[in-house]
Each structure stands twice: as structure tokens, then as C-alpha cells.
Scaffold this active site. Structure first.
Site, PDB file in Angstrom:
ATOM      1  N   GLY A 140       7.252  -2.182   5.355  1.00  0.00           N
ATOM      2  CA  GLY A 140       8.481  -2.563   5.360  1.00  0.00           C
ATOM      3  C   GLY A 140       9.495  -1.854   6.292  1.00  0.00           C
ATOM      4  O   GLY A 140       9.202  -0.692   6.777  1.00  0.00           O
ATOM      5  N   CYS A 144       3.591   8.493   1.452  1.00  0.00           N
ATOM      6  CA  CYS A 144       4.122   7.596   2.008  1.00  0.00           C
ATOM      7  C   CYS A 144       4.084   6.344   1.606  1.00  0.00           C
ATOM      8  O   CYS A 144       3.198   5.658   1.301  1.00  0.00           O
ATOM      9  CB  CYS A 144       3.147   7.500   3.328  1.00  0.00           C
ATOM     10  SG  CYS A 144       3.787   6.163   4.627  1.00  0.00           S
ATOM     11  N   GLU A 179       0.677  -1.373   0.002  1.00  0.00           N
ATOM     12  CA  GLU A 179      -0.019   0.017  -0.110  1.00  0.00           C
ATOM     13  C   GLU A 179       0.970   1.313   0.108  1.00  0.00           C
ATOM     14  O   GLU A 179       2.010   1.239   0.434  1.00  0.00           O
ATOM     15  CB  GLU A 179      -1.165   0.139   1.138  1.00  0.00           C
ATOM     16  CG  GLU A 179      -1.912  -1.174   1.095  1.00  0.00           C
ATOM     17  CD  GLU A 179      -2.762  -1.372   2.147  1.00  0.00           C
ATOM     18  OE1 GLU A 179      -3.947  -1.465   2.304  1.00  0.00           O
ATOM     19  OE2 GLU A 179      -2.346  -1.089   3.369  1.00  0.00           O
ATOM     20  N   CYS A 220       2.205  -3.514  15.307  1.00  0.00           N
ATOM     21  CA  CYS A 220       1.907  -3.135  14.019  1.00  0.00           C
ATOM     22  C   CYS A 220       1.488  -3.935  13.077  1.00  0.00           C
ATOM     23  O   CYS A 220       1.949  -5.317  13.001  1.00  0.00           O
ATOM     24  CB  CYS A 220       3.512  -2.538  13.391  1.00  0.00           C
ATOM     25  SG  CYS A 220       3.688  -2.259  11.759  1.00  0.00           S
ATOM     26  N   CYS A 227       7.487  -6.010  15.168  1.00  0.00           N
ATOM     27  CA  CYS A 227       6.849  -5.278  16.211  1.00  0.00           C
ATOM     28  C   CYS A 227       5.318  -5.529  16.372  1.00  0.00           C
ATOM     29  O   CYS A 227       4.674  -5.493  15.481  1.00  0.00           O
ATOM     30  CB  CYS A 227       6.942  -3.546  15.931  1.00  0.00           C
ATOM     31  SG  CYS A 227       8.650  -2.998  15.315  1.00  0.00           S
ATOM     32  N   CYS A 254      -0.444   5.316  10.318  1.00  0.00           N
ATOM     33  CA  CYS A 254       0.567   4.555  11.107  1.00  0.00           C
ATOM     34  C   CYS A 254       0.299   3.235  11.559  1.00  0.00           C
ATOM     35  O   CYS A 254      -0.360   3.199  12.292  1.00  0.00           O
ATOM     36  CB  CYS A 254       1.395   5.460  12.034  1.00  0.00           C
ATOM     37  SG  CYS A 254       1.643   6.891  11.442  1.00  0.00           S
ATOM     38  N   CYS A 312       6.923  -7.071   6.551  1.00  0.00           N
ATOM     39  CA  CYS A 312       8.104  -6.558   7.132  1.00  0.00           C
ATOM     40  C   CYS A 312       8.496  -7.772   8.070  1.00  0.00           C
ATOM     41  O   CYS A 312       7.748  -8.572   8.677  1.00  0.00           O
ATOM     42  CB  CYS A 312       7.766  -5.461   8.122  1.00  0.00           C
ATOM     43  SG  CYS A 312       9.154  -4.645   9.100  1.00  0.00           S
TER      44      CYS A 312
END
Ligand code: SAH
Length: 358
Positions: A162, A105, A92, A119, A116, A336, A112
Site C-alpha cells: 500500500g 514492516c 502481509e 512491484c 508501479c 521489497c 495498492c
């Protein structure tokens, strides 16, 4: 030429385009390159080229990203693009229009590997690196969309899916293209990292003074180990030292991202530890506070806004600069940490237990 030999439009280097235009007058190279990068045009729209050449380029230089979905939020000021890549993985891109700037962005990887827990991209795991052309094309396609509303893209942030430092060669080649060919100044390009120290050190020695953002989220190793697993490998002292070095060599502000998680990293002691870390950089690092956005695999809520503001005030009292960031696109999962490219995120029972046990 068969389909398999074709390179994609924004993967091609200027030298590669020169070879493709072998036999054409020399000035064609400039015309085509300016068409692709300055005018962000499709070959068919570069009307100063002969028609046959336009058709050949359109065939030989296909785009790499297939648009699967476009969602719009904030009265049209936030647009999220869902792309399918060669091989079927999805990523995206988010375009955000503000009064005084327009920011794209971009994603640097499909998924990724940094894991975390809070996320959505981290929850989904890693699929593959994006190529230089796939990164550059995100900027071009978003910029074309912005141009349709008479807006020019002014900023690019590597804050999509990522970890840019895990794919630094391609991210850097894309950065040079965004800077040198699309024409954005380095101060309007930001590379965000989870805190890969060798990557920050490599970037320090690369020529362009781009902004560095570090996703800190915790100012002591015990808490950061639990939120950002890579901290075990690159602990906070080493990370802050690499940031200080970057700042000294590049003369660019370093910023710390801090997703505010209710009861986890928003206590008075967190503000004190964070302010202390900020003071270790000169000039002091800038802190961006974002209330944690909800994601499927992390049940804790974001800090309520009044408490976020209080945390900011405390940081300022302690001499650290901090800004509370307005969230864009939460309703379309474009904010985010929410980018998962439509993937259902399911956690293994052990992982879920380790998150809820905290
Ligand atoms: N991997 C890079 C680039 C991603 S940037 C990095 O970690 O910096 C995306 C930013 O959103 C990072 O600061 C990330 O920590 C933050 N983030 C992740 N999940 C979030 C969430 N649920 N709410 C708010 N911010 C989040």
C-alpha cells in the site's frame, strides 16, 4: 452486545475503552491500556484484572487480523505473516530481526493503486484501506512474535503493501499510537512514499518527526514516468522541493529508495543525475540501493551485486551517501516489492506489452 457492535481491540481509542469500562474503578483504564500496549498482552493475560472482566474484554475486544500463514526465512530472522481482514482481503507484515534492532514492516492498504509495474503489490491493484487498528495490530502481533525470541521491536517501517500517503489519516493515527502507547521514538518510525507531494507537505505540518523515505528509482522525469506512474502528477522537481521542506522543518534525514533494475536505472548517467538530486537536499539525502527483486509481472532482472557496489562507489565519489541494502526473505517472497498476499498476479496483455517494450 452483538458481534456487529464490537470494535476490534486495537481500533478502540483510550476514550472508547473508558466508556467500555464505565462502572469499573478508574484505575482499571490504565491497567487495561498498559496491558494492551506496554505488555502487548491478551486481555486474558492481564492478571491484575478480575477474571470476569478479563473474559468480558476478551469477548468484546476481538482481534482484527486472522493469521492465515506464517513463513520463516534467514534462519528464523525474517518472519512473514499473512493476515485475513474483515471482508476477506489479505495483507502481509514482515518482522526482521537484526543483531542490533528488530524491525516490523507494516502494510497500510490491501493492495495498492499506484501501479508501479515492477512491484508485486502494484501489479495486484487496490482493494481497500486498512483501519488504524489493523495497522497497529500488525505491530503488536509481530512484537509478540519477537518477544517469544526475547526480542523487542525497535523500528517500524511503513514499507509493506500500500501507499501510506493515500491513507494518511489512519496511518497517522496508527503512528501516534505506535509512538505514544507502544513507546517507539519517532526517529525509529519511517513512512515510505511513492512520492505523493501533498502527503509529504501534510506530514511536514504534523507534530512527530518521523523519518521520510521516498521511492525514487529514477532521477529524470522521462524514466520515472515509465517506472512510477504517479510521477506524471507529481514530477521530480516538486517532489524534491517537498522533501527539502520536510527536512528543514523536521530536521530528519530524508532517504531515497532505489531498486536497481539491470540496464534501466543503473547506468553511470543515472548515478550522476541521482547524486545531483541528493545535493539539492541539505544535508544530502541518503540513498538506499536494493537490487530489484523478481516479481511475476516484471521480467527485467535486478542489477548484479558487483554492479550495485560500483554504482554505490560512484555515488559516493559524487558526494552522495549510499548504502546497499541486504535483501531479506526473497525465498519466501517477503522482500521489497514482493508482497502480494498470496494473490496470483496476472497482467493484461496491453500492460505486459508496455512493460516488455521498454
Ligand atoms: N508505497 C510506498 C510503500 C511501499 S515501500 C512506497 O512506494 O514507498 C516498498 C518499497 O519497495 C518501495 O520503495 C518500492 O518502490 C520498492 N519495490 C517495489 N517493488 C520492488 C522490487 N520488485 N524490488 C525491489 N524493491 C521494490
Amino acid at each position: 452486545m452483538t458481534a456487529a457492535d464490537r470494535t476490534t481491540r486495537y481500533e478502540l481509542t483510550r476514550e472508547g475503552l473508558g466508556e467500555l469500562l464505565d462502572g469499573e474503578p478508574r484505575y482499571r483504564l490504565d491497567q487495561v491500556w498498559a496491558g494492551l500496549y506496554e505488555r502487548l498482552a491478551d486481555p486474558a493475560e492481564v492478571t491484575n484484572l478480575p477474571k470476569a472482566l478479563r473474559a468480558r474484554l476478551a469477548y468484546e475486544l476481538p482481534l482484527a487480523l486472522e493469521l492465515v500463514d506464517e513463513s520463516v526465512s534467514d534462519a528464523g530472522d525474517t518472519v512473514k505473516f499473512l493476515w485475513e481482514l474483515d471482508g476477506g482481503s489479505r495483507v502481509e507484515t514482515v518482522l526482521m530481526l537484526y543483531r542490533d534492532r528488530a524491525t516490523v514492516c507494516v502494510s497500510s492498504q490491501a493492495g495498492c493503486a499506484m501501479a508501479c509495474g515492477f512491484c508485486a503489490t502494484g501489479q495486484a491493484g487496490f482493494t481497500r484501506h486498512l483501519s488504524t487498528g489493523e495497522i497497529v495490530e500488525q505491530v503488536v502481533r509481530a512484537a509478540r512474535r519477537a518477544a517469544a525470541s526475547d526480542r523487542r521491536v525497535s523500528n517500524v517501517v511503513f514499507m509493506g503493501m500500500g501507499e501510506p500517503m493515500a491513507n494518511l489519516d489512519r496511518v497517522w493515527a496508527a503512528t501516534e499510537r505506535i509512538h505514544g502507547d507502544i513507546g517507539l521514538s519517532a526517529r525509529h518510525i519511517t513512512i515510505s512514499t511513492v512520492g505523493i507531494v501533498p502527503g509529504i507537505r501534510r506530514m511536514r505540518d504534523l507534530p512527530l518527526p518521523v523519518n521520510l523515505a521516498v521511492s525514487l528509482h529514477a532521477a529524470n522525469d522521462e524514466l520515472r514516468d515509465s517506472l512510477v506512474p504517479i510521477n506524471v502528477r507529481y514530477p521530480i522537481d516538486d517532489l524534491v522541493e517537498a522533501c527539502a521542506d520536510y527536512l528543514e522543518v523536521k530536521n530528519r534525514r530524508v532517504s531515497f529508495e532505489w531498486a536497481m533494475i539491470d540496464g534501466v536505472n543503473d547506468r553511470p548517467c543515472d548515478a550522476e543525475e541521482l547524486a545531483e538530486l541528493c545535493r539539492r537536499l541539505r544535508p544530502s539525502a541518503h540513498v538506499n540501493l536494493i537490487p530489484l527483486n523478481p516479481t511475476p509481472g516484471y521480467p527485467t532482472r535486478g542489477t548484479p551485486l558487483a554492479d550495485v557496489n560500483r554504482f554505490r562507489d560512484r555515488l559516493e565519489e559524487l558526494g552522495a551517501n549510499a548504502t546497499v541494502r541486504r535483501n531479506r526473505g526473497t525465498d519466501i517472497d517477503a522482500a521489497c516489492g514482493q508482497l502480494a498476499a498470496g494473490r496470483e498476479v496476472t497482467l493484461s496483455p496491453t500492460r505486459r506489452r508496455s512493460i516488455t517494450a521498454r
